[in-house]
Design a protein around this motif. Structure first.
Motif, PDB file in Angstrom:
ATOM      1  N   GLY A 162       0.799  -1.219   0.000  1.00 32.86           N
ATOM      2  CA  GLY A 162       0.000   0.000   0.000  1.00 32.86           C
ATOM      3  C   GLY A 162       0.829   1.265   0.000  1.00 32.86           C
ATOM      4  O   GLY A 162       0.389   2.312  -0.495  1.00 32.86           O
ATOM      5  N   LEU A 163       2.039   1.184   0.544  1.00 30.90           N
ATOM      6  CA  LEU A 163       2.904   2.355   0.614  1.00 30.90           C
ATOM      7  C   LEU A 163       3.230   2.905  -0.770  1.00 30.90           C
ATOM      8  O   LEU A 163       3.390   4.123  -0.950  1.00 30.90           O
ATOM      9  N   LYS A 164       3.314   2.020  -1.749  1.00 30.74           N
ATOM     10  CA  LYS A 164       3.706   2.436  -3.099  1.00 30.74           C
ATOM     11  C   LYS A 164       2.738   3.447  -3.697  1.00 30.74           C
ATOM     12  O   LYS A 164       3.141   4.336  -4.445  1.00 30.74           O
ATOM     13  N   ALA A 165       1.464   3.328  -3.355  1.00 29.93           N
ATOM     14  CA  ALA A 165       0.439   4.164  -3.983  1.00 29.93           C
ATOM     15  C   ALA A 165       0.358   5.567  -3.391  1.00 29.93           C
ATOM     16  O   ALA A 165      -0.270   6.447  -3.995  1.00 29.93           O
ATOM     17  N   ILE A 166       0.966   5.803  -2.232  1.00 28.11           N
ATOM     18  CA  ILE A 166       0.777   7.099  -1.571  1.00 28.11           C
ATOM     19  C   ILE A 166       2.068   7.900  -1.442  1.00 28.11           C
ATOM     20  O   ILE A 166       2.081   8.952  -0.800  1.00 28.11           O
ATOM     21  N   LEU A 167       3.147   7.402  -2.036  1.00 27.83           N
ATOM     22  CA  LEU A 167       4.397   8.158  -2.034  1.00 27.83           C
ATOM     23  C   LEU A 167       4.687   8.684  -3.434  1.00 27.83           C
ATOM     24  O   LEU A 167       4.490   7.974  -4.414  1.00 27.83           O
ATOM     25  N   PRO A 168       5.160   9.924  -3.534  1.00 23.92           N
ATOM     26  CA  PRO A 168       5.407  10.861  -2.440  1.00 23.92           C
ATOM     27  C   PRO A 168       4.113  11.525  -1.981  1.00 23.92           C
ATOM     28  O   PRO A 168       3.160  11.641  -2.760  1.00 23.92           O
ATOM     29  N   PRO A 169       4.063  11.996  -0.731  1.00 24.37           N
ATOM     30  CA  PRO A 169       2.870  12.706  -0.256  1.00 24.37           C
ATOM     31  C   PRO A 169       2.763  14.070  -0.930  1.00 24.37           C
ATOM     32  O   PRO A 169       3.761  14.602  -1.430  1.00 24.37           O
ATOM     33  N   PRO A 170       1.578  14.657  -0.956  1.00 21.77           N
ATOM     34  CA  PRO A 170       1.379  15.932  -1.667  1.00 21.77           C
ATOM     35  C   PRO A 170       2.316  17.046  -1.220  1.00 21.77           C
ATOM     36  O   PRO A 170       2.800  17.821  -2.045  1.00 21.77           O
ATOM     37  N   SER A 171       2.597  17.135   0.086  1.00 19.61           N
ATOM     38  CA  SER A 171       3.434  18.225   0.591  1.00 19.61           C
ATOM     39  C   SER A 171       4.922  17.922   0.491  1.00 19.61           C
ATOM     40  O   SER A 171       5.750  18.781   0.813  1.00 19.61           O
ATOM     41  N   ARG A 172       5.269  16.712   0.057  1.00 22.05           N
ATOM     42  CA  ARG A 172       6.669  16.272  -0.016  1.00 22.05           C
ATOM     43  C   ARG A 172       7.350  16.310   1.351  1.00 22.05           C
ATOM     44  O   ARG A 172       8.560  16.467   1.456  1.00 22.05           O
ATOM     45  N   ARG A 173       6.561  16.154   2.403  1.00 20.24           N
ATOM     46  CA  ARG A 173       7.099  16.037   3.757  1.00 20.24           C
ATOM     47  C   ARG A 173       6.400  14.857   4.416  1.00 20.24           C
ATOM     48  O   ARG A 173       5.174  14.726   4.312  1.00 20.24           O
ATOM     49  N   GLY A 174       7.159  13.986   5.085  1.00 24.20           N
ATOM     50  CA  GLY A 174       6.484  12.852   5.684  1.00 24.20           C
ATOM     51  C   GLY A 174       7.389  11.927   6.464  1.00 24.20           C
ATOM     52  O   GLY A 174       8.620  11.975   6.366  1.00 24.20           O
ATOM     53  N   LEU A 175       6.737  11.080   7.261  1.00 25.68           N
ATOM     54  CA  LEU A 175       7.394  10.047   8.060  1.00 25.68           C
ATOM     55  C   LEU A 175       6.681   8.732   7.812  1.00 25.68           C
ATOM     56  O   LEU A 175       5.451   8.662   7.856  1.00 25.68           O
ATOM     57  N   VAL A 176       7.453   7.685   7.559  1.00 18.97           N
ATOM     58  CA  VAL A 176       6.910   6.342   7.367  1.00 18.97           C
ATOM     59  C   VAL A 176       7.444   5.443   8.475  1.00 18.97           C
ATOM     60  O   VAL A 176       8.661   5.330   8.658  1.00 18.97           O
ATOM     61  N   LEU A 177       6.542   4.828   9.229  1.00 18.70           N
ATOM     62  CA  LEU A 177       6.922   3.847  10.244  1.00 18.70           C
ATOM     63  C   LEU A 177       6.676   2.454   9.683  1.00 18.70           C
ATOM     64  O   LEU A 177       5.556   2.125   9.292  1.00 18.70           O
ATOM     65  N   ILE A 178       7.729   1.645   9.646  1.00 17.41           N
ATOM     66  CA  ILE A 178       7.636   0.268   9.159  1.00 17.41           C
ATOM     67  C   ILE A 178       7.872  -0.654  10.345  1.00 17.41           C
ATOM     68  O   ILE A 178       8.973  -0.715  10.889  1.00 17.41           O
ATOM     69  N   ASP A 179       6.836  -1.356  10.743  1.00 15.27           N
ATOM     70  CA  ASP A 179       6.862  -2.106  12.001  1.00 15.27           C
ATOM     71  C   ASP A 179       6.127  -3.434  11.842  1.00 15.27           C
ATOM     72  O   ASP A 179       5.106  -3.669  12.479  1.00 15.27           O
TER      73      ASP A 179
END
Length: 370
Positions: A162-179
């Motif tokens: 699912g991560l593939k479809a939402i990167l990059p975020p619109p503001s080009r600022r973000g944090l991804v937690l992979i757990d």
């Protein structure tokens, strides 16, 4: 396999490390007015009861949030995390513990976006219901409401994909937690593959990977493999509350690997990690380790063909190793006040929080240049 339920482990020492670091990362992003997006690839239930259900089976919270609950000497950098947990327990009794989605929602602002993924069919239902109840509670209190759909999206599915479809975020600022739960060996491979793909889509994002420190080879190799991913900077921190058990079972240690970390994070960890090791440590195996560095992409001229090829070079000269027992860290240098003890392989005596002082062999980190 979908047998993992985080409720059994809620509030343990690994959660303390993970959520403390998560809040630090989110607060740093919040220093700028521009909105950012938080993505949680494995969200879990979002909120956990500590006095009923899964958490009562092994009471793992007694290795984490429990020893911190009534202390009055909390470091300033750790206070935001503890305040957040206590805010959801207004009675003063430790009854509930927040998962990563709840921690993020409490820290983030109205303009920021949460994107939550969970594959487990039972956990995703609980996650959605918990946020519905939270929305209703905030409405009753007259606080800002949680806006579904735009601000928060809860997705039933595989966060790796699912991560593939939402990167990059619109503001080009973000944090991804992979757990991920790491209940199957393939999770370790998927973590690196997911990061490599995400960094192509969103190279300036911050990525935080939680991982268990276990005896299995995949666990031992993961941080070293992540260090070889071409990035501008990385930081790795581990917390061990004891030495490994004789049978090799149980979680005594975990780590957080951060790609593109904020420049302030390492100094904050140096302040907090000795305290967590001392308070949560169970025996002389209690320790922490902080390492940081970067990996460069070097273009090399091929001697056979008149073309360039890329080569990944890990810049170990920029890596700084820190490791410590219950009360501090040891560094190798000629001016070490206890250099005779270091040469003899014995660390200075230290307070292990058990009413006695002891010495243990020094395990000193060394920088290597490749």
């Amino acid at each position: 396999m979908l047998s993992y339920r985080h409720g059994f482990h809620a509030g343990n020492h690994a959660d303390v490390l993970k959520h403390f670091v998560l809040i630090e990362l989110l607060n740093y992003l919040g220093q700028k007015e521009t909105a950012y997006t938080y993505v949680d690839t494995h969200s879990g239930a979002g909120l956990y009861s500590l006095d009923t259900g899964y958490a009562t089976k092994n009471a793992e919270f007694e290795t984490g949030i429990g020893p911190l609950w009534d202390r009055e000497d909390i470091p300033a950098a750790l206070q935001a995390y503890l305040n957040l947990v206590k805010a959801m327990n207004p009675s003063g009794k430790m009854r509930y513990y927040p998962g990563s989605p709840y921690c993020a929602n409490e820290v983030m602002r109205s303009q920021d976006r949460l994107r939550l993924f969970e594959l487990h069919p039972s956990e995703i239902k609980i996650l959605s219901e918990n946020f519905r109840k939270l929305e209703a509670h905030k409405a009753e209190q007259g606080e800002r409401q949680i806006v579904r759909g735009k601000r928060i999206m809860i997705n039933a599915g595989d966060g790796f994909e699912g991560l593939k479809a939402i990167l990059p975020p619109p503001s080009r600022r973000g944090l991804v937690l992979i757990d991920p739960p790491y209940e199957v060996k393939d999770d370790y491979r998927k973590v690196r593959a997911c990061l490599e793909d995400a960094l192509v889509r969103f190279p300036t994002g911050t990525y935080a990977v939680w991982y268990p420190v276990l005896s299995r080879i995949e666990s031992k190799q993961l941080p070293e493999r992540l260090k070889r991913i071409p990035v501008n900077g990385w930081l790795n921190v581990t917390l061990s509350i004891s030495g490994p058990s004789p049978d090799g079972f149980g979680l005594h240690s975990s780590g957080m690997f951060i790609i593109n970390p904020p420049w302030t994070l390492e100094a904050t960890l140096r302040e907090v990690m000795p305290y967590l090791t001392r308070v949560l440590g169970k025996d002389t195996g209690a320790r922490y380790e902080i390492t940081s560095g970067d990996t460069e992409i070097v273009r090399v001229k091929s001697p056979v063909r008149n073309s360039d090829r890329t080569q990944t070079v890990r810049n170990a000269t920029n890596a700084s190793g820190r490791e410590g027992g219950a009360s501090g860290s040891l560094r190798t240098n000629n001016n070490h006040p206890n250099r005779q003890s270091v040469r003899n392989g014995t660390a200075p005596s230290r307070d292990l929080g058990q009413g006695k002082r002891t010495a243990r062999p020094a395990n000193l980190a060394k920088s290597r240049t490749r």
